[in-house]
Design a protein around this motif. Structure first.
Motif, PDB file in Angstrom:
ATOM      1  N   PRO A  48       1.011  -1.245   0.036  1.00 39.45           N
ATOM      2  CA  PRO A  48      -0.057   0.059   0.043  1.00 39.45           C
ATOM      3  C   PRO A  48       0.847   1.250   0.051  1.00 39.45           C
ATOM      4  O   PRO A  48       1.912   1.266   0.412  1.00 39.45           O
ATOM      5  N   GLU A  49       0.455   2.302  -0.501  1.00 39.07           N
ATOM      6  CA  GLU A  49       1.005   3.526  -0.941  1.00 39.07           C
ATOM      7  C   GLU A  49       1.622   4.350   0.442  1.00 39.07           C
ATOM      8  O   GLU A  49       2.232   4.944   0.600  1.00 39.07           O
ATOM      9  N   ARG A  50       1.081   3.777   1.850  1.00 42.52           N
ATOM     10  CA  ARG A  50       1.325   4.228   2.958  1.00 42.52           C
ATOM     11  C   ARG A  50       2.776   4.050   3.590  1.00 42.52           C
ATOM     12  O   ARG A  50       3.353   4.467   4.451  1.00 42.52           O
ATOM     13  N   PHE A  51       3.163   2.798   2.690  1.00 46.65           N
ATOM     14  CA  PHE A  51       4.692   2.386   3.108  1.00 46.65           C
ATOM     15  C   PHE A  51       5.603   2.710   1.963  1.00 46.65           C
ATOM     16  O   PHE A  51       5.237   2.805   0.803  1.00 46.65           O
ATOM     17  N   ARG A  52       6.850   2.922   2.342  1.00 49.53           N
ATOM     18  CA  ARG A  52       8.046   3.198   1.470  1.00 49.53           C
ATOM     19  C   ARG A  52       8.940   1.920   1.370  1.00 49.53           C
ATOM     20  O   ARG A  52       9.638   1.843   2.250  1.00 49.53           O
ATOM     21  N   PRO A  53       8.861   1.031   0.242  1.00 58.81           N
ATOM     22  CA  PRO A  53       9.561  -0.123   0.172  1.00 58.81           C
ATOM     23  C   PRO A  53      11.077   0.190  -0.175  1.00 58.81           C
ATOM     24  O   PRO A  53      10.853   1.237  -1.245  1.00 58.81           O
ATOM     25  N   LEU A  54      11.962  -0.475   0.255  1.00 61.33           N
ATOM     26  CA  LEU A  54      13.367  -0.229  -0.085  1.00 61.33           C
ATOM     27  C   LEU A  54      13.861  -1.613  -0.277  1.00 61.33           C
ATOM     28  O   LEU A  54      13.780  -2.440   0.154  1.00 61.33           O
ATOM     29  N   ALA A  55      14.449  -1.824  -1.561  1.00 57.85           N
ATOM     30  CA  ALA A  55      15.257  -3.384  -1.674  1.00 57.85           C
ATOM     31  C   ALA A  55      16.905  -3.239  -2.055  1.00 57.85           C
ATOM     32  O   ALA A  55      16.899  -3.056  -3.194  1.00 57.85           O
ATOM     33  N   PRO A  56      17.696  -3.414  -0.816  1.00 59.25           N
ATOM     34  CA  PRO A  56      19.003  -3.187  -1.302  1.00 59.25           C
ATOM     35  C   PRO A  56      19.606  -4.390  -1.769  1.00 59.25           C
ATOM     36  O   PRO A  56      19.095  -5.643  -1.306  1.00 59.25           O
ATOM     37  N   ASP A  57      20.481  -4.358  -2.646  1.00 57.09           N
ATOM     38  CA  ASP A  57      21.344  -5.667  -3.075  1.00 57.09           C
ATOM     39  C   ASP A  57      22.239  -5.823  -1.755  1.00 57.09           C
ATOM     40  O   ASP A  57      23.127  -4.834  -1.605  1.00 57.09           O
ATOM     41  N   LEU A  58      22.644  -7.056  -1.436  1.00 59.48           N
ATOM     42  CA  LEU A  58      23.714  -7.170  -0.489  1.00 59.48           C
ATOM     43  C   LEU A  58      24.976  -7.300  -1.143  1.00 59.48           C
ATOM     44  O   LEU A  58      25.368  -7.592  -2.438  1.00 59.48           O
ATOM     45  N   ARG A  59      26.272  -7.283  -0.457  1.00 65.24           N
ATOM     46  CA  ARG A  59      27.465  -7.346  -1.030  1.00 65.24           C
ATOM     47  C   ARG A  59      27.612  -8.668  -1.534  1.00 65.24           C
ATOM     48  O   ARG A  59      27.353  -9.765  -1.257  1.00 65.24           O
ATOM     49  N   GLY A  60      28.212  -8.493  -2.937  1.00 64.89           N
ATOM     50  CA  GLY A  60      28.414  -9.822  -3.625  1.00 64.89           C
ATOM     51  C   GLY A  60      27.447 -10.252  -4.256  1.00 64.89           C
ATOM     52  O   GLY A  60      27.207 -11.249  -5.164  1.00 64.89           O
ATOM     53  N   PHE A  61      26.144  -9.458  -4.236  1.00 64.68           N
ATOM     54  CA  PHE A  61      24.824  -9.639  -5.120  1.00 64.68           C
ATOM     55  C   PHE A  61      24.371  -8.513  -5.777  1.00 64.68           C
ATOM     56  O   PHE A  61      24.643  -7.533  -5.463  1.00 64.68           O
ATOM     57  N   GLY A  62      23.818  -8.575  -7.013  1.00 66.29           N
ATOM     58  CA  GLY A  62      23.327  -7.408  -7.903  1.00 66.29           C
ATOM     59  C   GLY A  62      24.348  -6.407  -7.896  1.00 66.29           C
ATOM     60  O   GLY A  62      25.359  -7.006  -8.678  1.00 66.29           O
ATOM     61  N   ARG A  63      24.055  -5.249  -7.897  1.00 62.90           N
ATOM     62  CA  ARG A  63      25.145  -4.217  -8.491  1.00 62.90           C
ATOM     63  C   ARG A  63      25.881  -3.696  -7.120  1.00 62.90           C
ATOM     64  O   ARG A  63      26.485  -2.562  -7.301  1.00 62.90           O
ATOM     65  N   THR A  64      25.625  -4.150  -5.798  1.00 59.83           N
ATOM     66  CA  THR A  64      26.161  -3.459  -4.832  1.00 59.83           C
ATOM     67  C   THR A  64      27.809  -4.010  -4.757  1.00 59.83           C
ATOM     68  O   THR A  64      28.279  -4.935  -5.363  1.00 59.83           O
ATOM     69  N   GLU A  65      28.716  -2.970  -4.430  1.00 56.40           N
ATOM     70  CA  GLU A  65      30.006  -3.222  -4.162  1.00 56.40           C
ATOM     71  C   GLU A  65      30.348  -4.420  -3.669  1.00 56.40           C
ATOM     72  O   GLU A  65      29.882  -4.945  -2.452  1.00 56.40           O
ATOM     73  N   PRO A  66      31.171  -5.369  -4.616  1.00 58.00           N
ATOM     74  CA  PRO A  66      31.312  -6.880  -4.143  1.00 58.00           C
ATOM     75  C   PRO A  66      32.635  -6.933  -3.051  1.00 58.00           C
ATOM     76  O   PRO A  66      33.389  -7.433  -3.532  1.00 58.00           O
ATOM     77  N   LEU A  67      32.393  -6.307  -1.911  1.00 56.17           N
ATOM     78  CA  LEU A  67      33.540  -6.661  -0.937  1.00 56.17           C
ATOM     79  C   LEU A  67      33.453  -8.134  -0.515  1.00 56.17           C
ATOM     80  O   LEU A  67      32.336  -8.799  -0.581  1.00 56.17           O
ATOM     81  N   PRO A  68      34.663  -8.363  -0.223  1.00 53.73           N
ATOM     82  CA  PRO A  68      34.701  -9.857   0.401  1.00 53.73           C
ATOM     83  C   PRO A  68      33.893 -10.251   1.805  1.00 53.73           C
ATOM     84  O   PRO A  68      33.549  -9.078   2.522  1.00 53.73           O
ATOM     85  N   VAL A  69      33.704 -11.498   1.813  1.00 52.35           N
ATOM     86  CA  VAL A  69      32.911 -11.770   3.148  1.00 52.35           C
ATOM     87  C   VAL A  69      33.709 -12.486   4.042  1.00 52.35           C
ATOM     88  O   VAL A  69      34.245 -13.568   3.718  1.00 52.35           O
ATOM     89  N   ASP A  70      34.005 -11.904   5.329  1.00 52.02           N
ATOM     90  CA  ASP A  70      34.578 -12.527   6.361  1.00 52.02           C
ATOM     91  C   ASP A  70      33.733 -13.385   7.171  1.00 52.02           C
ATOM     92  O   ASP A  70      32.686 -12.816   7.896  1.00 52.02           O
ATOM     93  N   ALA A  71      33.669 -14.736   7.026  1.00 54.13           N
ATOM     94  CA  ALA A  71      32.858 -15.475   7.429  1.00 54.13           C
ATOM     95  C   ALA A  71      32.908 -15.917   9.027  1.00 54.13           C
ATOM     96  O   ALA A  71      31.841 -16.209   9.524  1.00 54.13           O
ATOM     97  N   THR A  72      34.006 -15.603   9.554  1.00 54.27           N
ATOM     98  CA  THR A  72      34.350 -15.693  11.120  1.00 54.27           C
ATOM     99  C   THR A  72      33.408 -14.684  11.683  1.00 54.27           C
ATOM    100  O   THR A  72      33.018 -14.896  12.846  1.00 54.27           O
ATOM    101  N   ARG A  73      32.822 -13.524  11.010  1.00 51.19           N
ATOM    102  CA  ARG A  73      31.956 -12.956  11.707  1.00 51.19           C
ATOM    103  C   ARG A  73      30.492 -13.198  11.692  1.00 51.19           C
ATOM    104  O   ARG A  73      29.374 -12.556  11.890  1.00 51.19           O
ATOM    105  N   GLY A  74      30.231 -14.524  10.990  1.00 52.66           N
ATOM    106  CA  GLY A  74      28.895 -15.008  10.858  1.00 52.66           C
ATOM    107  C   GLY A  74      28.348 -13.863   9.596  1.00 52.66           C
ATOM    108  O   GLY A  74      28.912 -13.800   8.754  1.00 52.66           O
TER     109      GLY A  74
END
Length: 342
Positions: A48-74
């Protein structure tokens, strides 16, 4: 109309989608593994128009900056990226919606920064004890090194075809085949757009699936310290004290009954595949039982509710892992009820 742009944060540059000119209560939609924010575009258009939806891409997906993932941080690389994105947009507490791995990211953000979350909706989420390698409602490790979880669980042929940008369905490991057989219960009419989103996934040891370490415990591999699948390994990611957060926003857990990815009998859990005979030499349930993913999430939310939080579980009969795409009307009704009740 959905528009897309880049948002500079103090951690990375995030690509996101929004609806042009839309204001109102922000609803931040977090996608899952091997996907992008494009999987949320239909939901964005239907809110509904009363909401403002936002959909970011996560790092390494889509067109977001592909920084490496440090898995030790979960999943904290992703949850802290998300927090920096919210701050860059000047958003106060938001309605947070997380699908699959995005559900784990949303849980981590709630655990670390509960003041930033107005409501939490979990859509077929990864267990609070990660993916693979645990047993019991309290997520006890099957092996101290997390054997049976992490990057070793990825099918090499799927990774190869994903990295090569395969769009066909000649192989059961092709992204389109996986979309049709695992992401949804029934194939989607507009599958091309979602295959294209899957193919934006960066592959390799720093991204998907990550690095693998050998193990003396069945099935012979343990999670490494880099990459996406290792970030969900129970040796790196576990949220066993969600009930301690204050404030406690209301939580909706919505899932499809026919999900084959996040399930107590997941076809992506190596222990369950071993029990089915699909992976040889399974040592049996006393040594390596399948992960009760749903029971673990239910137990964590029960503790949250017992400590004063509001929770609701909604099961959409016959839907698979992508209930928001498969049954959009039922999904939207449950979501909007939660948003309006905040």
């Amino acid at each position: 109309m959905i528009t897309e742009r880049l948002v500079a944060t103090d951690r990375l540059t995030v690509h996101h989608a929004e609806i042009e000119g839309r204001t109102g209560e922000p609803v931040v939609l977090v996608h899952g593994n091997v996907s992008s924010g494009a999987f949320w575009h239909p939901t964005m258009a239907d809110l509904p128009e009363r909401f403002r939806p936002l959909a970011p891409d996560l790092r390494g997906f889509g067109r977001t900056e592909p920084l490496p993932v440090d898995a030790t941080r979960g999943l904290r690389d992703h949850s802290e990226d998300l927090l920096s994105y919210l701050r860059a947009l000047g958003l106060g507490p938001v309605h947070l919606v997380g699908w699959s791995m995005g559900g784990g990211i949303a849980l981590q953000l709630l655990r670390d920064h509960p003041e930033s979350v107005r409501t939490l909706t979990l859509v077929n989420p990864v267990s609070p004890y990660g993916f693979g390698g645990t047993h019991g409602e309290d997520g006890r490790l099957n092996s101290p090194d997390g054997a049976g979880s992490g990057a070793g669980g990825a099918a090499p042929e799927f990774v190869r075809l994903l990295s090569e940008g395969e769009t066909g369905a000649d192989s059961p490991f092709a992204p389109r085949s996986v979309l049709d057989s695992a992401y949804v219960k029934e194939p989607l009419a507009d599958a091309d757009r979602y295959v294209a989103a899957m193919l934006t996934t960066r592959t390799g040891e720093d991204h998907y699936p990550g690095d693998v370490r050998p193990s003396d415990t069945w099935p012979g591999s343990a999670p490494g310290v880099r990459g996406v699948l290792n970030s969900m390994a129970p040796t790196h990611f576990r949220i066993d004290d969600l009930e301690l957060v204050e404030p406690k926003p209301p939580v909706l857990w919505i899932r499809g009954s026919a999900d084959v990815i996040v399930s107590d009998t997941s076809l992506f859990d190596l222990a369950h595949l071993g029990a089915l005979g699909a992976i040889p030499d399974w040592p049996g349930p006393s040594v390596c039982p399948p992960q009760p993913m749903l029971a673990q999430t239910r137990a964590a939310l029960a503790r949250y509710a017992a400590a004063g939080g509001r929770t609701r579980e909604v099961v959409v009969d016959g839907a698979g892992h992508s209930v928001h795409l498969e049954r959009p009307e039922e999904f939207l009704a449950a979501l909007v009820d939660t948003l309006d009740a905040a």
